[in-house]
Design a protein around this motif. Sequence first.
Motif, PDB file in Angstrom:
ATOM      1  N   TYR A  90       0.932  -1.091   0.154  1.00 36.52           N
ATOM      2  CA  TYR A  90       0.144   0.014  -0.012  1.00 36.52           C
ATOM      3  C   TYR A  90       0.806   1.238   0.175  1.00 36.52           C
ATOM      4  O   TYR A  90       1.987   1.276   0.362  1.00 36.52           O
ATOM      5  N   TRP A  91       0.402   2.312  -0.347  1.00 37.78           N
ATOM      6  CA  TRP A  91       1.112   3.615  -0.316  1.00 37.78           C
ATOM      7  C   TRP A  91       0.212   4.797  -0.478  1.00 37.78           C
ATOM      8  O   TRP A  91      -1.306   4.445  -0.875  1.00 37.78           O
ATOM      9  N   ALA A  92       0.471   5.797  -0.057  1.00 30.72           N
ATOM     10  CA  ALA A  92      -0.609   6.973   0.033  1.00 30.72           C
ATOM     11  C   ALA A  92       0.375   8.348  -0.166  1.00 30.72           C
ATOM     12  O   ALA A  92       1.364   8.343   0.457  1.00 30.72           O
ATOM     13  N   ILE A  93      -0.369   9.542  -0.551  1.00 31.51           N
ATOM     14  CA  ILE A  93       0.211  10.812  -0.393  1.00 31.51           C
ATOM     15  C   ILE A  93      -0.796  11.561   0.063  1.00 31.51           C
ATOM     16  O   ILE A  93      -1.847  11.648  -0.383  1.00 31.51           O
ATOM     17  N   HIS A  94      -0.549  12.211   1.488  1.00 39.19           N
ATOM     18  CA  HIS A  94      -1.340  13.073   2.054  1.00 39.19           C
ATOM     19  C   HIS A  94      -1.153  14.538   2.053  1.00 39.19           C
ATOM     20  O   HIS A  94       0.052  14.857   1.770  1.00 39.19           O
ATOM     21  N   GLY A  95      -2.269  15.335   1.721  1.00 38.95           N
ATOM     22  CA  GLY A  95      -1.952  16.885   2.024  1.00 38.95           C
ATOM     23  C   GLY A  95      -2.951  17.314   2.870  1.00 38.95           C
ATOM     24  O   GLY A  95      -4.015  17.041   3.040  1.00 38.95           O
ATOM     25  N   ARG A  96      -2.289  18.534   3.428  1.00 40.85           N
ATOM     26  CA  ARG A  96      -3.175  19.431   4.388  1.00 40.85           C
ATOM     27  C   ARG A  96      -2.856  20.659   4.085  1.00 40.85           C
ATOM     28  O   ARG A  96      -1.692  21.041   3.975  1.00 40.85           O
ATOM     29  N   VAL A  97      -3.973  21.595   4.038  1.00 40.97           N
ATOM     30  CA  VAL A  97      -3.823  23.076   4.194  1.00 40.97           C
ATOM     31  C   VAL A  97      -4.653  23.894   5.586  1.00 40.97           C
ATOM     32  O   VAL A  97      -5.785  23.384   5.834  1.00 40.97           O
ATOM     33  N   ASN A  98      -3.908  24.537   6.056  1.00 38.30           N
ATOM     34  CA  ASN A  98      -4.615  25.270   7.204  1.00 38.30           C
ATOM     35  C   ASN A  98      -5.557  26.353   6.904  1.00 38.30           C
ATOM     36  O   ASN A  98      -4.698  27.112   6.094  1.00 38.30           O
ATOM     37  N   LEU A  99      -6.590  26.265   7.052  1.00 36.15           N
ATOM     38  CA  LEU A  99      -7.476  27.207   6.683  1.00 36.15           C
ATOM     39  C   LEU A  99      -7.838  28.371   7.769  1.00 36.15           C
ATOM     40  O   LEU A  99      -8.054  29.617   7.575  1.00 36.15           O
ATOM     41  N   TYR A 100      -7.752  27.897   9.032  1.00 35.27           N
ATOM     42  CA  TYR A 100      -8.443  28.524  10.396  1.00 35.27           C
ATOM     43  C   TYR A 100      -7.765  27.992  11.552  1.00 35.27           C
ATOM     44  O   TYR A 100      -8.202  26.768  11.743  1.00 35.27           O
ATOM     45  N   ARG A 101      -7.169  28.611  12.495  1.00 40.02           N
ATOM     46  CA  ARG A 101      -7.158  28.060  13.745  1.00 40.02           C
ATOM     47  C   ARG A 101      -7.142  28.981  15.073  1.00 40.02           C
ATOM     48  O   ARG A 101      -6.501  29.031  15.956  1.00 40.02           O
ATOM     49  N   GLY A 102      -8.149  30.012  14.685  1.00 36.90           N
ATOM     50  CA  GLY A 102      -8.622  30.811  15.609  1.00 36.90           C
ATOM     51  C   GLY A 102      -7.785  31.847  16.124  1.00 36.90           C
ATOM     52  O   GLY A 102      -7.804  32.409  17.272  1.00 36.90           O
ATOM     53  N   GLY A 103      -6.824  32.093  15.055  1.00 33.76           N
ATOM     54  CA  GLY A 103      -5.901  33.346  15.356  1.00 33.76           C
ATOM     55  C   GLY A 103      -4.762  33.023  15.960  1.00 33.76           C
ATOM     56  O   GLY A 103      -3.770  33.945  16.522  1.00 33.76           O
ATOM     57  N   LEU A 107      -0.839  34.914  16.681  1.00 34.81           N
ATOM     58  CA  LEU A 107      -0.525  35.265  17.772  1.00 34.81           C
ATOM     59  C   LEU A 107       1.041  34.533  17.869  1.00 34.81           C
ATOM     60  O   LEU A 107       2.143  35.043  18.561  1.00 34.81           O
ATOM     61  N   GLU A 108       1.255  33.280  17.200  1.00 37.06           N
ATOM     62  CA  GLU A 108       2.378  32.770  17.319  1.00 37.06           C
ATOM     63  C   GLU A 108       3.545  33.474  16.444  1.00 37.06           C
ATOM     64  O   GLU A 108       4.559  33.536  16.822  1.00 37.06           O
ATOM     65  N   GLU A 110       3.304  36.737  16.242  1.00 33.52           N
ATOM     66  CA  GLU A 110       3.871  37.736  16.965  1.00 33.52           C
ATOM     67  C   GLU A 110       4.935  37.491  18.001  1.00 33.52           C
ATOM     68  O   GLU A 110       5.823  38.316  18.558  1.00 33.52           O
ATOM     69  N   ILE A 111       4.697  36.350  18.716  1.00 33.35           N
ATOM     70  CA  ILE A 111       5.570  35.818  19.734  1.00 33.35           C
ATOM     71  C   ILE A 111       7.018  35.668  19.331  1.00 33.35           C
ATOM     72  O   ILE A 111       7.951  36.131  19.872  1.00 33.35           O
ATOM     73  N   ARG A 112       7.109  35.221  18.125  1.00 34.41           N
ATOM     74  CA  ARG A 112       8.399  35.009  17.566  1.00 34.41           C
ATOM     75  C   ARG A 112       9.076  36.059  17.317  1.00 34.41           C
ATOM     76  O   ARG A 112      10.375  36.257  17.319  1.00 34.41           O
ATOM     77  N   ARG A 113       8.298  37.112  16.961  1.00 39.18           N
ATOM     78  CA  ARG A 113       8.753  38.448  16.538  1.00 39.18           C
ATOM     79  C   ARG A 113       9.411  39.148  17.862  1.00 39.18           C
ATOM     80  O   ARG A 113      10.284  40.064  18.077  1.00 39.18           O
ATOM     81  N   SER A 114       8.314  39.015  19.027  1.00 41.33           N
ATOM     82  CA  SER A 114       8.720  39.506  20.081  1.00 41.33           C
ATOM     83  C   SER A 114       9.955  38.987  20.753  1.00 41.33           C
ATOM     84  O   SER A 114      10.923  39.592  21.486  1.00 41.33           O
ATOM     85  N   ASN A 115      10.148  37.432  20.593  1.00 41.42           N
ATOM     86  CA  ASN A 115      11.486  36.941  20.769  1.00 41.42           C
ATOM     87  C   ASN A 115      12.638  37.302  20.003  1.00 41.42           C
ATOM     88  O   ASN A 115      13.801  37.336  20.551  1.00 41.42           O
ATOM     89  N   GLU A 116      12.384  37.778  18.908  1.00 38.69           N
ATOM     90  CA  GLU A 116      13.522  38.170  18.157  1.00 38.69           C
ATOM     91  C   GLU A 116      13.895  39.431  18.597  1.00 38.69           C
ATOM     92  O   GLU A 116      15.283  39.946  18.802  1.00 38.69           O
ATOM     93  N   THR A 254       5.829  38.891  25.234  1.00 37.43           N
ATOM     94  CA  THR A 254       5.597  37.632  24.820  1.00 37.43           C
ATOM     95  C   THR A 254       4.650  36.622  25.916  1.00 37.43           C
ATOM     96  O   THR A 254       3.926  35.752  25.259  1.00 37.43           O
ATOM     97  N   ASP A 255       4.880  36.812  27.049  1.00 36.62           N
ATOM     98  CA  ASP A 255       3.967  36.220  27.972  1.00 36.62           C
ATOM     99  C   ASP A 255       2.489  36.532  27.616  1.00 36.62           C
ATOM    100  O   ASP A 255       1.636  35.694  27.996  1.00 36.62           O
ATOM    101  N   LEU A 256       2.136  37.978  27.645  1.00 36.77           N
ATOM    102  CA  LEU A 256       0.734  38.362  27.421  1.00 36.77           C
ATOM    103  C   LEU A 256       0.453  37.773  26.035  1.00 36.77           C
ATOM    104  O   LEU A 256      -0.760  37.342  26.195  1.00 36.77           O
ATOM    105  N   LEU A 257       1.273  37.674  25.219  1.00 37.78           N
ATOM    106  CA  LEU A 257       0.821  36.964  23.780  1.00 37.78           C
ATOM    107  C   LEU A 257       0.461  35.616  23.982  1.00 37.78           C
ATOM    108  O   LEU A 257      -0.539  34.714  23.414  1.00 37.78           O
ATOM    109  N   LYS A 258       1.268  34.715  24.790  1.00 38.53           N
ATOM    110  CA  LYS A 258       0.987  33.279  25.036  1.00 38.53           C
ATOM    111  C   LYS A 258      -0.253  33.064  25.696  1.00 38.53           C
ATOM    112  O   LYS A 258      -0.834  32.176  25.617  1.00 38.53           O
ATOM    113  N   LYS A 259      -0.327  33.944  26.755  1.00 40.74           N
ATOM    114  CA  LYS A 259      -1.569  34.135  27.481  1.00 40.74           C
ATOM    115  C   LYS A 259      -2.778  34.186  26.575  1.00 40.74           C
ATOM    116  O   LYS A 259      -3.767  33.444  26.591  1.00 40.74           O
TER     117      LYS A 259
END
Length: 421
Positions: A90-103, A107-108, A110-116, A254-259
Amino acid sequence: MMRPLLLSLPLIVLFFALKTLGATERVVSFDELPKLIKERNENVQAAEASLSASKERTGYLTRSFLPQFSGSIGSEEFKTGTTASEKQNYWAIHGRVNLYRGGRDRLENEIRRSNEKRAKAEYAGEVNSELKEARQAYWRLLAISKILADKRQTMESNETYIKGSRRRAGAGVSTNADTLEFELQKTLLNQDIKKLTLEEDLVKNQLAVAIGLDEHENIQITGDFPHPPEDVEIPDQDPKQNLEIQKLTSMQLTDLLKKEQAARWWLPRLDLYSKYGVPSLDDEFGTALRQDREFSLGIMLTLDLGEGLENRFDSKAKGFEAIASEKRAAHKLREVRAMDHELRHDLKLLHELMHDADRDIQKAEQFLKLTQSEYSRGVKNGPDLMNALEKLYEFRERRTSLYREYHESHAELSALTARAE
């Protein structure tokens, strides 16, 4: 022919030895300290690597919407009841596209920009901390070298007085007490020179650590103490721009964004998914047995209640951590304001004392000349002459110490008011 060559061999060896010795001497100027710190100091290099890592993590929001592909391949043997076992690939090719994750993706990002931003403040803070250490060690080393030179000069003058007192004693003008006084002073001067030589080695070692040199014995510095301007040339800065405060402020953000990110646990995830391939026997027995290919395309709405419960508590924890960072930043702001005020006050006072020291040295030089003249006429004795000499070099050493304190405080203020590049 061989004899002249053999005779000249020791000279050749001595020449190359002296050349090698001279080549190992490392002359360090004050102006090249920032360059050496950035190029050779391991702590600075580590902070720079951390900053590069933070930069690589930015741009998450764009990447989160890129399609994700995966593939699987295998072989499976399947048996049920009394039927014969079947074995198929057996074999298979899977594909997935993110449409929405509640914002949460936004936020992630912005967290990474804050860490930078935090990493930039940490890098700049590391550079300025190590540069401050290097500059202060440089000024201490310069002060020691000047005091050592004065001590050796005092020793030469003292030797002259010893010879003069012996001639005077031989002529019956004075007793041997003056000679003994000068010889005792010579012992004290030798002890001071030994202590200063050891201290010089220790400070060289500190400077070598700061600028990333493996050897410190051959470090030589150039230049002299520059006389400071009438007003401190470092302008007043907004204390909130202090690098340590910037780091704490970034931690708070960063802590506020993670909250906020954890508080969105109740919002579902929406994904577009697709699959193409030959299923396994366990999934689709008939299709897999015929080796038929299948294709699927759909939209999936997911809500993880177990993860959401944990995120709810994590959101509260991040709120408390944000408060902690805020309080630390507020306290650090008070410290920075107080330190800035104290350093500027010290620089002003030290500058005034430098001018006083210059006038004192002039008076001490005049007093020494007068005492030498009176000593030669027999009006003053050996202790009077030695006291005049000591006073002159005490004032010279005090002026050197004032210059050292001024420039060390200046390095402290420069580090306190430094900003990220």
